[in-house]
Design a protein around this motif. Sequence first.
Motif, PDB file in Angstrom:
ATOM      1  N   TRP A   1      37.296  33.167 113.669  1.00 55.17           N
ATOM      2  CA  TRP A   1      36.414  33.169 112.499  1.00 55.17           C
ATOM      3  C   TRP A   1      35.071  32.514 112.810  1.00 55.17           C
ATOM      4  N   TYR A   2      35.084  31.482 113.620  1.00 55.96           N
ATOM      5  CA  TYR A   2      33.874  30.714 113.904  1.00 55.96           C
ATOM      6  C   TYR A   2      32.911  31.494 114.790  1.00 55.96           C
ATOM      7  N   TRP A   3      33.425  32.048 115.915  1.00 57.44           N
ATOM      8  CA  TRP A   3      32.491  32.758 116.790  1.00 57.44           C
ATOM      9  C   TRP A   3      32.030  34.091 116.191  1.00 57.44           C
ATOM     10  N   LEU A   4      32.887  34.726 115.371  1.00 58.20           N
ATOM     11  CA  LEU A   4      32.468  35.974 114.732  1.00 58.20           C
ATOM     12  C   LEU A   4      31.386  35.704 113.683  1.00 58.20           C
ATOM     13  N   TYR A   5      31.611  34.696 112.855  1.00 54.37           N
ATOM     14  CA  TYR A   5      30.623  34.377 111.817  1.00 54.37           C
ATOM     15  C   TYR A   5      29.286  33.969 112.439  1.00 54.37           C
ATOM     16  N   ALA A   6      29.338  33.149 113.477  1.00 55.45           N
ATOM     17  CA  ALA A   6      28.099  32.696 114.116  1.00 55.45           C
ATOM     18  C   ALA A   6      27.314  33.868 114.689  1.00 55.45           C
ATOM     19  N   THR A   7      28.018  34.801 115.319  1.00 57.39           N
ATOM     20  CA  THR A   7      27.331  35.950 115.923  1.00 57.39           C
ATOM     21  C   THR A   7      26.674  36.826 114.861  1.00 57.39           C
ATOM     22  N   VAL A   8      27.401  37.076 113.760  1.00 54.76           N
ATOM     23  CA  VAL A   8      26.853  37.920 112.696  1.00 54.76           C
ATOM     24  C   VAL A   8      25.695  37.216 111.998  1.00 54.76           C
ATOM     25  N   LYS A   9      25.884  35.963 111.671  1.00 54.74           N
ATOM     26  CA  LYS A   9      24.878  35.217 110.921  1.00 54.74           C
ATOM     27  C   LYS A   9      23.586  35.054 111.722  1.00 54.74           C
ATOM     28  N   LEU A  10      23.708  34.764 113.013  1.00 56.51           N
ATOM     29  CA  LEU A  10      22.524  34.540 113.845  1.00 56.51           C
ATOM     30  C   LEU A  10      22.012  35.832 114.483  1.00 56.51           C
ATOM     31  N   ARG A  11      22.755  36.923 114.307  1.00 58.70           N
ATOM     32  CA  ARG A  11      22.353  38.235 114.840  1.00 58.70           C
ATOM     33  C   ARG A  11      22.100  38.161 116.344  1.00 58.70           C
ATOM     34  N   CYS A  12      23.034  37.599 117.045  1.00 54.14           N
ATOM     35  CA  CYS A  12      22.842  37.421 118.474  1.00 54.14           C
ATOM     36  C   CYS A  12      23.985  38.049 119.258  1.00 54.14           C
ATOM     37  N   LEU A  13      24.014  37.799 120.570  1.00 53.78           N
ATOM     38  CA  LEU A  13      25.032  38.376 121.432  1.00 53.78           C
ATOM     39  C   LEU A  13      26.318  37.561 121.379  1.00 53.78           C
TER      40      LEU A  13
ATOM     41  N   ARG B   1      19.593  34.364 131.599  1.00 46.92           N
ATOM     42  CA  ARG B   1      19.187  35.658 131.027  1.00 46.92           C
ATOM     43  C   ARG B   1      18.346  35.501 129.763  1.00 46.92           C
ATOM     44  N   SER B   2      18.545  34.422 129.050  1.00 48.94           N
ATOM     45  CA  SER B   2      17.832  34.250 127.785  1.00 48.94           C
ATOM     46  C   SER B   2      16.556  33.418 127.931  1.00 48.94           C
ATOM     47  N   GLY B   3      16.110  33.246 129.156  1.00 47.02           N
ATOM     48  CA  GLY B   3      14.875  32.479 129.361  1.00 47.02           C
ATOM     49  C   GLY B   3      15.081  30.999 129.186  1.00 47.02           C
ATOM     50  N   ASN B   4      16.167  30.492 129.778  1.00 42.22           N
ATOM     51  CA  ASN B   4      16.493  29.055 129.745  1.00 42.22           C
ATOM     52  C   ASN B   4      16.799  28.537 128.342  1.00 42.22           C
ATOM     53  N   LYS B   5      17.592  29.317 127.604  1.00 39.91           N
ATOM     54  CA  LYS B   5      18.105  28.859 126.306  1.00 39.91           C
ATOM     55  C   LYS B   5      19.625  28.822 126.397  1.00 39.91           C
ATOM     56  N   TRP B   6      20.190  27.666 126.022  1.00 42.41           N
ATOM     57  CA  TRP B   6      21.636  27.511 126.142  1.00 42.41           C
ATOM     58  C   TRP B   6      22.361  28.353 125.085  1.00 42.41           C
ATOM     59  N   PRO B   7      23.499  28.948 125.462  1.00 46.05           N
ATOM     60  CA  PRO B   7      24.322  29.640 124.466  1.00 46.05           C
ATOM     61  C   PRO B   7      25.170  28.629 123.697  1.00 46.05           C
ATOM     62  N   LEU B   8      25.814  29.090 122.658  1.00 46.65           N
ATOM     63  CA  LEU B   8      26.735  28.241 121.891  1.00 46.65           C
ATOM     64  C   LEU B   8      28.162  28.650 122.234  1.00 46.65           C
ATOM     65  N   VAL B   9      28.944  27.689 122.718  1.00 49.49           N
ATOM     66  CA  VAL B   9      30.343  27.939 123.075  1.00 49.49           C
ATOM     67  C   VAL B   9      31.235  27.413 121.950  1.00 49.49           C
ATOM     68  N   ILE B  10      32.079  28.286 121.437  1.00 48.44           N
ATOM     69  CA  ILE B  10      33.050  27.889 120.406  1.00 48.44           C
ATOM     70  C   ILE B  10      34.376  27.611 121.104  1.00 48.44           C
ATOM     71  N   LEU B  11      34.888  26.384 120.927  1.00 41.19           N
ATOM     72  CA  LEU B  11      36.121  25.983 121.605  1.00 41.19           C
ATOM     73  C   LEU B  11      36.896  25.013 120.712  1.00 41.19           C
ATOM     74  N   HIS B  12      38.195  25.163 120.707  1.00 45.29           N
ATOM     75  CA  HIS B  12      39.032  24.321 119.855  1.00 45.29           C
ATOM     76  C   HIS B  12      38.998  22.869 120.335  1.00 45.29           C
ATOM     77  N   ASN B  13      39.018  21.921 119.382  1.00 43.71           N
ATOM     78  CA  ASN B  13      38.885  20.501 119.758  1.00 43.71           C
ATOM     79  C   ASN B  13      40.057  20.021 120.619  1.00 43.71           C
ATOM     80  N   LYS B  14      41.219  20.623 120.448  1.00 38.45           N
ATOM     81  CA  LYS B  14      42.364  20.248 121.286  1.00 38.45           C
ATOM     82  C   LYS B  14      42.086  20.584 122.742  1.00 38.45           C
ATOM     83  N   ARG B  15      41.463  21.734 122.961  1.00 37.41           N
ATOM     84  CA  ARG B  15      41.118  22.155 124.317  1.00 37.41           C
ATOM     85  C   ARG B  15      40.038  21.229 124.902  1.00 37.41           C
ATOM     86  N   VAL B  16      39.056  20.871 124.098  1.00 37.46           N
ATOM     87  CA  VAL B  16      37.972  20.016 124.573  1.00 37.46           C
ATOM     88  C   VAL B  16      38.496  18.627 124.934  1.00 37.46           C
TER      89      VAL B  16
END
Length: 543
Positions: free
Chosen positions: A400-412, A352-367
């Motif tokens: 806190w991480y995904w909310l801050y990133a969305t607000v700061k980068l003004r994205c979806l 949808r974004s014209g072949n631009k990867w989104p940023l996934v926020i995930l806890h390191n324990k899960r990864v």
Amino acid sequence: MATPSHHQNPTPSTKKKKTHKNPEANFLYELNSCSKSKDLKAAISLYDSALSNNTRLNQSHFNTLLYLCSTFATDPDSKDLALRYGFRVFDHMMALNIHPNEASITSIARLSAAKGDGDYAFEMVKKLGDYQVSPRLRTYEPALFCFCQKLEAEKAYEVEEDIDKMGLSLEEPQIAALLKLSADTWRGERVYNYLHKLRRSVRWVSEETCKVLEDWFCCKASEIGSDVGSVKEAILRNGGGWHGLGWIGEGKWVVKKGNVEPNGRCCCCGEQLDCVDIDDVETEKFALSVAGLALEREVKANFREFQDWLEKNADYEAIVDGANIGLYQQNFAEGGFSVLQLDAVIKEMYTRSGNKWPLVILHNKRVRALLENPSHRKLVEEWMANGVLYTTPHGSNDDWYWLYATVKLRCLLVTNDEMRDHIFELLGSSFFLKWKERHQVRYTFLKGALKLQMPPAYSIVIQESEKGSWHVPIVCESDEESLRSWLCITRPGGCEDEGKTGSTMETCEIVNGPCCKSSENRNNEKCDDKTTSMTGKRKERSP
């Protein structure tokens, strides 16, 4: 054989009526009964009896009487009685040196306004400060409405200034009254400013407010209009939907009523409505607020590291709440973390974004757990290689991480989290709901198939375009937005689909209908049922 009981049920004549220990309490009880039944004459009779019996009166007695009198002050049959006793009761209260509270002053202000004395109503409100009591918006209403009805503009504006000084916010009835007053007294700049106050205060207007706007644009505003530069930049800076630079264009207004297509196109004039975002100042304030709260609750070094990383990697157009998607509908025996669901969202947002990867926020324990699973390792490594993952450290809260990133980068932001818990209550932002509407992407999986619910193509709020036109949504009883009527207000020549009838070019017209076009070319035309996909970041916005 059972013997009959010697106890008999009390008959109505033997029941004892509920009594109070003292005449003051009994008087208040009976007054409250009159208040509930809206019986002014009975309350006045009780008051006269209390005076005859030298009953000691307190603030509650006086407030109940004042409330009843103020309630009947606009009733033609009871107005004289209500006014006469209302002021008598208040004078008695003051003579006994019983300090009025906000309720007392509100009632006497209503009585004053009912007899056309807005000055006394406003004077009473200002005296509240002498008793260390703060007024409410309702306390100001009688004086404000009285001045507006009598076209005493400067006095009404003074009341508004006092309301603002007290930190109170006007609501639709007060703004509409001031707007009508300004229109009736030919104060075009004031009308413009009140339109914007209305835009900030309500999502849609009542039928009564709509009529005020129709009257102004049809009868009063024909000679107002001037070109204003840098309009487009102002709209982008403000988050879309308004510029605030004053009236634009020349000539008489064309006023129509119609609907808006699902893709945000006005059926009356063809103009595209905006999906309105918070403005630059609000966005910066929001980002600072989120960061400040996060730094208080997270390990500071960890969150600052994320902030620094985000500054260097600021090209993302979508943020993905990985845990929310991976755990979606996984509350069954074999359920766990669905890598396939998360991967489906990642790939869909990439497309949808014209072949631009989104940023996934995930806890390191899960990864770590995913990497240790052979069936998932390759896919997770692919995400990492594409710069998709940011892993939050041990003990952190992903929110806190995904909310801050969305607000700061003004994205979806892709998440079904409604953001109602204590974290988001801490933000206490008046523009939080507007921000959510513009940025949150919700999702569902139906039989394994992903379906995204993108932000709406347009916002159902009052909008001002760069051409100087206005679109005002009107209250609608139906939940179906396609049935909502909008007031479309344009200048001649600024409307793409303006009707071909010559009357609209010379005078204001009000046309009602689903598409608001002239019958000549619109009788058989229906609004297209189209939707538009949303892109992420608005590139035009200043950083």
